[in-house]
Design a protein around this motif. Structure first.
Motif, PDB file in Angstrom:
ATOM      1  N   VAL A  26      13.128   1.115  -8.766  1.00  0.00           N
ATOM      2  CA  VAL A  26      12.101   2.128  -8.725  1.00  0.00           C
ATOM      3  C   VAL A  26      12.014   3.256  -7.913  1.00  0.00           C
ATOM      4  O   VAL A  26      12.336   3.172  -6.733  1.00  0.00           O
ATOM      5  N   PRO A  27      11.849   4.259  -8.435  1.00  0.00           N
ATOM      6  CA  PRO A  27      12.449   5.619  -7.911  1.00  0.00           C
ATOM      7  C   PRO A  27      11.168   6.240  -6.962  1.00  0.00           C
ATOM      8  O   PRO A  27      10.006   5.765  -7.009  1.00  0.00           O
ATOM      9  N   ASN A  28      11.765   7.043  -6.131  1.00  0.00           N
ATOM     10  CA  ASN A  28      10.639   7.943  -5.252  1.00  0.00           C
ATOM     11  C   ASN A  28      10.342   7.238  -3.751  1.00  0.00           C
ATOM     12  O   ASN A  28       9.963   6.090  -3.757  1.00  0.00           O
ATOM     13  N   GLN A  29      10.909   8.267  -2.938  1.00  0.00           N
ATOM     14  CA  GLN A  29      10.788   7.671  -1.608  1.00  0.00           C
ATOM     15  C   GLN A  29       9.307   7.983  -0.863  1.00  0.00           C
ATOM     16  O   GLN A  29       8.993   7.205   0.147  1.00  0.00           O
ATOM     17  N   ASP A  30       8.687   9.010  -1.316  1.00  0.00           N
ATOM     18  CA  ASP A  30       7.522   9.383  -0.792  1.00  0.00           C
ATOM     19  C   ASP A  30       6.164   9.071  -1.422  1.00  0.00           C
ATOM     20  O   ASP A  30       6.212   8.983  -2.779  1.00  0.00           O
ATOM     21  N   GLY A  31       5.186   8.785  -0.907  1.00  0.00           N
ATOM     22  CA  GLY A  31       3.810   8.560  -1.566  1.00  0.00           C
ATOM     23  C   GLY A  31       2.805   8.326  -0.680  1.00  0.00           C
ATOM     24  O   GLY A  31       2.852   8.530   0.533  1.00  0.00           O
ATOM     25  N   ALA A  32       1.628   8.170  -1.375  1.00  0.00           N
ATOM     26  CA  ALA A  32       0.435   7.966  -0.351  1.00  0.00           C
ATOM     27  C   ALA A  32      -0.672   7.051  -1.346  1.00  0.00           C
ATOM     28  O   ALA A  32      -0.648   7.145  -2.417  1.00  0.00           O
ATOM     29  N   GLY A  33      -1.358   6.219  -0.483  1.00  0.00           N
ATOM     30  CA  GLY A  33      -2.340   5.341  -1.345  1.00  0.00           C
ATOM     31  C   GLY A  33      -3.017   4.443  -0.304  1.00  0.00           C
ATOM     32  O   GLY A  33      -3.473   5.087   1.071  1.00  0.00           O
ATOM     33  N   VAL A  34      -3.438   3.526  -0.611  1.00  0.00           N
ATOM     34  CA  VAL A  34      -4.746   2.772   0.219  1.00  0.00           C
ATOM     35  C   VAL A  34      -4.238   1.338   0.440  1.00  0.00           C
ATOM     36  O   VAL A  34      -3.569   0.545  -0.699  1.00  0.00           O
ATOM     37  N   VAL A  35      -4.370   0.964   1.532  1.00  0.00           N
ATOM     38  CA  VAL A  35      -3.510  -0.501   1.927  1.00  0.00           C
ATOM     39  C   VAL A  35      -4.436  -1.624   0.996  1.00  0.00           C
ATOM     40  O   VAL A  35      -5.632  -1.474   1.186  1.00  0.00           O
ATOM     41  N   ASP A  36      -3.639  -2.507   0.232  1.00  0.00           N
ATOM     42  CA  ASP A  36      -4.249  -3.381  -0.544  1.00  0.00           C
ATOM     43  C   ASP A  36      -4.189  -4.800   0.236  1.00  0.00           C
ATOM     44  O   ASP A  36      -5.265  -5.668  -0.142  1.00  0.00           O
ATOM     45  N   ALA A  37      -3.134  -5.138   0.862  1.00  0.00           N
ATOM     46  CA  ALA A  37      -3.103  -6.399   1.200  1.00  0.00           C
ATOM     47  C   ALA A  37      -2.048  -6.426   2.437  1.00  0.00           C
ATOM     48  O   ALA A  37      -1.020  -5.476   2.600  1.00  0.00           O
ATOM     49  N   VAL A  38      -2.026  -7.281   3.600  1.00  0.00           N
ATOM     50  CA  VAL A  38      -1.257  -7.128   4.597  1.00  0.00           C
ATOM     51  C   VAL A  38      -0.631  -8.661   4.655  1.00  0.00           C
ATOM     52  O   VAL A  38      -1.304  -9.622   4.455  1.00  0.00           O
ATOM     53  N   GLY A  39       0.723  -8.642   5.402  1.00  0.00           N
ATOM     54  CA  GLY A  39       1.334  -9.869   5.421  1.00  0.00           C
ATOM     55  C   GLY A  39       1.126 -10.527   6.882  1.00  0.00           C
ATOM     56  O   GLY A  39       0.577  -9.543   7.533  1.00  0.00           O
ATOM     57  N   PRO A  40       1.538 -11.730   6.883  1.00  0.00           N
ATOM     58  CA  PRO A  40       1.226 -12.250   8.647  1.00  0.00           C
ATOM     59  C   PRO A  40       2.104 -11.246   9.352  1.00  0.00           C
ATOM     60  O   PRO A  40       3.166 -10.597   9.447  1.00  0.00           O
ATOM     61  N   GLY A  41       1.460 -11.242  10.839  1.00  0.00           N
ATOM     62  CA  GLY A  41       2.051 -10.379  11.677  1.00  0.00           C
ATOM     63  C   GLY A  41       1.636  -8.806  11.950  1.00  0.00           C
ATOM     64  O   GLY A  41       2.142  -8.112  12.686  1.00  0.00           O
ATOM     65  N   VAL A  42       1.042  -8.364  10.700  1.00  0.00           N
ATOM     66  CA  VAL A  42       0.918  -6.925  10.603  1.00  0.00           C
ATOM     67  C   VAL A  42      -0.448  -6.582  11.371  1.00  0.00           C
ATOM     68  O   VAL A  42      -1.192  -7.277  11.566  1.00  0.00           O
ATOM     69  N   THR A  43      -0.479  -5.727  12.513  1.00  0.00           N
ATOM     70  CA  THR A  43      -1.501  -5.453  13.433  1.00  0.00           C
ATOM     71  C   THR A  43      -2.016  -4.081  13.328  1.00  0.00           C
ATOM     72  O   THR A  43      -3.138  -3.763  13.714  1.00  0.00           O
ATOM     73  N   SER A  44      -1.170  -3.115  12.802  1.00  0.00           N
ATOM     74  CA  SER A  44      -1.738  -1.787  13.034  1.00  0.00           C
ATOM     75  C   SER A  44      -2.434  -1.253  11.759  1.00  0.00           C
ATOM     76  O   SER A  44      -3.120   0.006  11.583  1.00  0.00           O
ATOM     77  N   LEU A  45      -2.582  -1.993  10.532  1.00  0.00           N
ATOM     78  CA  LEU A  45      -3.153  -1.589   9.330  1.00  0.00           C
ATOM     79  C   LEU A  45      -3.813  -2.806   8.933  1.00  0.00           C
ATOM     80  O   LEU A  45      -3.640  -3.843   9.019  1.00  0.00           O
ATOM     81  N   VAL A  46      -5.073  -2.411   8.192  1.00  0.00           N
ATOM     82  CA  VAL A  46      -5.978  -3.318   7.310  1.00  0.00           C
ATOM     83  C   VAL A  46      -6.092  -2.985   6.007  1.00  0.00           C
ATOM     84  O   VAL A  46      -6.059  -1.866   5.797  1.00  0.00           O
ATOM     85  N   PRO A  47      -6.743  -3.807   5.038  1.00  0.00           N
ATOM     86  CA  PRO A  47      -6.924  -3.421   3.576  1.00  0.00           C
ATOM     87  C   PRO A  47      -8.038  -2.220   3.740  1.00  0.00           C
ATOM     88  O   PRO A  47      -8.859  -2.337   4.438  1.00  0.00           O
ATOM     89  N   GLY A  48      -7.805  -1.264   3.016  1.00  0.00           N
ATOM     90  CA  GLY A  48      -8.746   0.007   3.080  1.00  0.00           C
ATOM     91  C   GLY A  48      -8.190   1.085   3.811  1.00  0.00           C
ATOM     92  O   GLY A  48      -8.662   2.153   3.446  1.00  0.00           O
ATOM     93  N   ASP A  49      -7.087   1.145   4.580  1.00  0.00           N
ATOM     94  CA  ASP A  49      -6.385   2.063   5.148  1.00  0.00           C
ATOM     95  C   ASP A  49      -6.003   2.855   4.332  1.00  0.00           C
ATOM     96  O   ASP A  49      -5.396   2.517   3.605  1.00  0.00           O
ATOM     97  N   ARG A  50      -6.011   4.271   4.486  1.00  0.00           N
ATOM     98  CA  ARG A  50      -5.297   5.422   3.565  1.00  0.00           C
ATOM     99  C   ARG A  50      -4.129   5.657   4.615  1.00  0.00           C
ATOM    100  O   ARG A  50      -4.087   5.822   5.767  1.00  0.00           O
ATOM    101  N   VAL A  51      -2.917   5.543   3.782  1.00  0.00           N
ATOM    102  CA  VAL A  51      -1.705   5.859   4.372  1.00  0.00           C
ATOM    103  C   VAL A  51      -0.786   6.672   3.531  1.00  0.00           C
ATOM    104  O   VAL A  51      -0.916   7.059   2.335  1.00  0.00           O
ATOM    105  N   TRP A  52       0.180   7.212   4.259  1.00  0.00           N
ATOM    106  CA  TRP A  52       1.385   7.855   3.655  1.00  0.00           C
ATOM    107  C   TRP A  52       2.651   6.948   3.857  1.00  0.00           C
ATOM    108  O   TRP A  52       2.746   6.314   4.814  1.00  0.00           O
ATOM    109  N   ILE A  53       3.519   7.191   3.051  1.00  0.00           N
ATOM    110  CA  ILE A  53       4.711   6.508   3.028  1.00  0.00           C
ATOM    111  C   ILE A  53       5.920   7.205   3.155  1.00  0.00           C
ATOM    112  O   ILE A  53       6.063   8.171   2.477  1.00  0.00           O
ATOM    113  N   TYR A  54       6.818   6.553   3.912  1.00  0.00           N
ATOM    114  CA  TYR A  54       8.066   7.426   3.873  1.00  0.00           C
ATOM    115  C   TYR A  54       9.225   6.504   3.935  1.00  0.00           C
ATOM    116  O   TYR A  54       9.300   5.334   4.213  1.00  0.00           O
TER     117      TYR A  54
END
Length: 342
Positions: free
Chosen positions: A61-89
């Motif tokens: 799946v192409p493209n390195q950059d993007g932005a969106g909204v956190v939808d779900a987090v896996g075990p051990g994730v501490t800095s983000l929660v569903p609903g957070d707006r984020v940019w991706i690199y």
């Protein structure tokens, strides 16, 4: 979910729109509902097989950059929660099916950066490769700084080759935010207007002016940093204008793959030639860039749009081939693909 995939390298015709299962985040991973995907030269080059990175079997799946909204987090994730707006690199640094040209992507927590509510997801999707590359180029001089912040480049001069491009645009903005005097080169009046809108104080038309002479008029002692997009064409000029102990940061090979180097021109003043590629800079450099770029975004220092020097070219997900072709053929502006609604 809708996703763009390719199973073999080639022209933009290898890209196809398909349905894939929505992925689940594992430990330390985050699922993002992608709203905007950014397209960069690295994306079409990888798709065509020009990358030095290995491509395995299966769908990419192409493209390195993007932005969106956190939808779900896996075990051990501490800095983000569903609903957070984020940019991706670096969403898909080793190919694979994790690029941003799809409705959902699962990423390691470290590849996501929170985006302030007042900042658009279009800005978020425009950061990644351009802004982090620019950050690296501005922070590799022998005498520093190694990080960017207001005042970090005070008293220093930066020459940005190709100030109307995406990396050039980000380099101008970050350098000005950090307090540098910024010069840039462009190929004509329209691009000059864009570079000026981005914040460059001295804009030089390299087709009509003697670049080295103009730079030396503004900076008689030379510039501290050159952010270079076309080293095969410009290295002679760069070495003529860079200060002793300065750096020429080469981040692209526009205009040719091979460099003719006058060794004495660089050796005498102890000039550093620094090659820049995000895939291999290491996690420490990536984290520093992400943190500093996020701080610049929070300060309002990285706006986009024609009024800020970077026109936006928008495509739908089903127009991904046209989006890639636009970047490959050097469209002026930032190419964005609308994947979903915020």
């Amino acid at each position: 979910m809708r996703a763009i995939v390719y199973t073999e390298t080639g022209d933009a015709g290898v890209l196809s729109l398909t349905e894939r299962e929505i992925p689940r985040p594992g430990p330390g991973e985050v699922r993002v509902r992608v709203v905007v995907s950014g397209v960069n030269p690295t994306d079409w080059k990888s798709r065509k097989g020009a990358s030095t990175r290995e491509r395995g079997a299966g769908e990419s799946v192409p493209n390195q950059d993007g932005a969106g909204v956190v939808d779900a987090v896996g075990p051990g994730v501490t800095s983000l929660v569903p609903g957070d707006r984020v940019w991706i690199y670096l969403a898909a640094p080793d190919y694979g099916a994790t690029g941003t040209a799809q409705e959902y992507t699962v990423q390691p927590e470290r590849r996501l950066v929170k985006l302030p509510d007042e900042v658009s997801l279009e800005v978020g999707a425009s950061l990644g490769v351009p802004a982090m590359t620019a950050h690296r180029a501005l922070t590799v001089a022998e005498d520093g700084p190694s990080r960017l912040a207001p005042g970090a480049l005070k008293g220093k001069a930066v020459l940005v080759a190709g100030g109307a491009g995406a990396v050039g645009h980000a380099a101008i903005q970050l350098a000005r935010w950090a307090g540098a005097t910024v010069l840039t080169t462009v190929s004509g009046p329209e691009k000059a207007a864009l570079a000026g809108a981005a914040g460059a104080e001295h804009v030089i038309n390299y087709r009509a002016e003697d670049v080295a002479a103009r730079v030396r008029e503004v900076c008689p002692e030379g510039v501290d940093v050159v952010v270079e997009v076309s080293p095969a064409q410009n290295l002679g000029i760069d070495l003529a204008v860079v200060k002793p102990r300065g750096v020429v940061a080469l981040y692209a090979n526009d205009g040719g793959q091979d460099i003719t180097l006058n060794i004495g021109a660089g050796m005498g003043p102890n000039v550093r030639l620094q090659f820049v590629l995000l895939y291999t800079v290491g996690d420490a450099a990536l984290l520093a860039a992400a943190e500093d770029v996020a701080a610049a975004v929070a300060d309002g220092a990285l706006p986009i749009g024609e009024e800020h020097g970077l026109p936006l070219l928008r495509f739908g997900l089903d127009e991904i081939a046209a989006a890639h072709d636009a970047v490959e053929h050097a469209a002026v502006g930032k190419v964005l693909v609308q994947v979903g609604a915020e």
